[in-house]
Design a protein around this motif. Structure first.
Motif, PDB file in Angstrom:
ATOM      1  N   ALA A  95     -45.661 -76.316 -22.200  1.00 21.78           N
ATOM      2  CA  ALA A  95     -45.184 -77.179 -21.113  1.00 21.78           C
ATOM      3  C   ALA A  95     -46.345 -77.928 -20.455  1.00 21.78           C
ATOM      4  O   ALA A  95     -46.228 -79.124 -20.154  1.00 21.78           O
ATOM      5  N   LYS A  96     -47.462 -77.242 -20.254  1.00 18.54           N
ATOM      6  CA  LYS A  96     -48.619 -77.908 -19.636  1.00 18.54           C
ATOM      7  C   LYS A  96     -49.155 -79.020 -20.527  1.00 18.54           C
ATOM      8  O   LYS A  96     -49.483 -80.104 -20.053  1.00 18.54           O
ATOM      9  N   THR A 143     -40.625 -79.115 -29.029  1.00 13.49           N
ATOM     10  CA  THR A 143     -40.612 -78.179 -27.891  1.00 13.49           C
ATOM     11  C   THR A 143     -39.248 -77.589 -27.555  1.00 13.49           C
ATOM     12  O   THR A 143     -39.187 -76.611 -26.808  1.00 13.49           O
ATOM     13  N   GLY A 173     -46.637 -81.853 -20.560  1.00 14.10           N
ATOM     14  CA  GLY A 173     -46.618 -82.517 -19.252  1.00 14.10           C
ATOM     15  C   GLY A 173     -47.658 -83.614 -19.144  1.00 14.10           C
ATOM     16  O   GLY A 173     -47.400 -84.691 -18.602  1.00 14.10           O
ATOM     17  N   ILE A 191     -40.191 -79.626 -17.437  1.00 11.85           N
ATOM     18  CA  ILE A 191     -40.758 -80.475 -18.488  1.00 11.85           C
ATOM     19  C   ILE A 191     -39.672 -80.870 -19.486  1.00 11.85           C
ATOM     20  O   ILE A 191     -39.598 -82.035 -19.911  1.00 11.85           O
ATOM     21  N   ALA A 192     -38.825 -79.927 -19.848  1.00 13.70           N
ATOM     22  CA  ALA A 192     -37.720 -80.244 -20.773  1.00 13.70           C
ATOM     23  C   ALA A 192     -36.810 -81.306 -20.168  1.00 13.70           C
ATOM     24  O   ALA A 192     -36.382 -82.255 -20.853  1.00 13.70           O
ATOM     25  N   PHE A 210     -38.936 -74.010 -25.470  1.00 18.20           N
ATOM     26  CA  PHE A 210     -38.412 -73.967 -24.105  1.00 18.20           C
ATOM     27  C   PHE A 210     -37.098 -73.198 -24.043  1.00 18.20           C
ATOM     28  O   PHE A 210     -36.853 -72.460 -23.090  1.00 18.20           O
ATOM     29  N   THR A 230     -41.334 -74.385 -14.701  1.00 11.77           N
ATOM     30  CA  THR A 230     -42.172 -75.442 -15.270  1.00 11.77           C
ATOM     31  C   THR A 230     -41.633 -75.876 -16.625  1.00 11.77           C
ATOM     32  O   THR A 230     -41.511 -77.075 -16.901  1.00 11.77           O
ATOM     33  N   CYS A 231     -41.292 -74.916 -17.475  1.00  8.64           N
ATOM     34  CA  CYS A 231     -40.724 -75.237 -18.794  1.00  8.64           C
ATOM     35  C   CYS A 231     -39.425 -76.031 -18.645  1.00  8.64           C
ATOM     36  O   CYS A 231     -39.217 -77.033 -19.346  1.00  8.64           O
TER      37      CYS A 231
END
Length: 173
Positions: free
Chosen positions: A44-45, A95, A48, A145-146, A99, A141-142
């Motif tokens: 995710a980072k 991803t 991002g 981002i998704a 995720f 966070t995941c």
């Protein structure tokens, strides 16, 4: 967590062997599933950072659409928009599984914590509170981002369709 190791305190107050075994098994599963859920955070980072760049690029392309003076300009922007769409869709494809797995493992962690029916002891944090502080932000966070990937993908598709329509109208003219 200390030096990469987790410690759990289990007080045996009249637990049967079966109860003690199930409790230890649940704790081991909680830790295993927690670590599996956290595998999504580095992804995710990384994604991002790329999303920020892609969002900026989309904004620049939208400015170029407004400034387009000829069908060639519009086709050039459409070509750039198509490349950006491919990059974003590639990121989504890479991803989505990770995720989704992070969310599934998180739900397993919460289920195992609920199964423990833990009680607060003075001076100790229940495992549920620990997970709320440590794991929930990573999962959020995941998820964020998704969601941003999906949103960006949709915006690119809408803008591509608008631009294709403009190009088609120019060609017909």
């Amino acid at each position: 967590i200390d030096n990469g190791f987790s410690r759990f305190l289990v007080l045996d107050i009249s637990l049967t062997q079966r109860q003690a075994g199930r409790t230890i098994q649940r704790l081991a599963e909680i830790e295993t599933y927690r670590m599996m859920a956290l595998l999504g955070l580095p992804v995710a980072k990384e994604v991002g950072r790329g999303l920020y760049s892609a969002e900026r690029h989309l904004a620049e392309l939208m400015d170029r659409i407004g400034q387009a003076q000829s069908p060639e300009d519009e086709r050039a922007v459409l070509s750039s928009l198509t490349r950006l769409a491919a990059e974003v869709e590639n990121s989504v494809a890479r991803t989505t599984f990770r995720f989704g797995a992070a969310g599934a493992y998180y739900r397993l962690v919460r289920q195992r914590i609920d199964d423990l029916r833990e009680q607060r002891l003075p001076g100790f944090s229940p495992i549920g509170e620990f997970m709320d502080r440590r794991l929930v932000p990573a999962i959020d966070t995941c998820t964020s981002i998704a969601r941003r990937q999906d949103d960006l993908s949709g915006r690119i598709a809408r803008n591509s369709q608008l631009l294709r329509t403009r190009v088609d109208v120019e060609i017909e003219r």
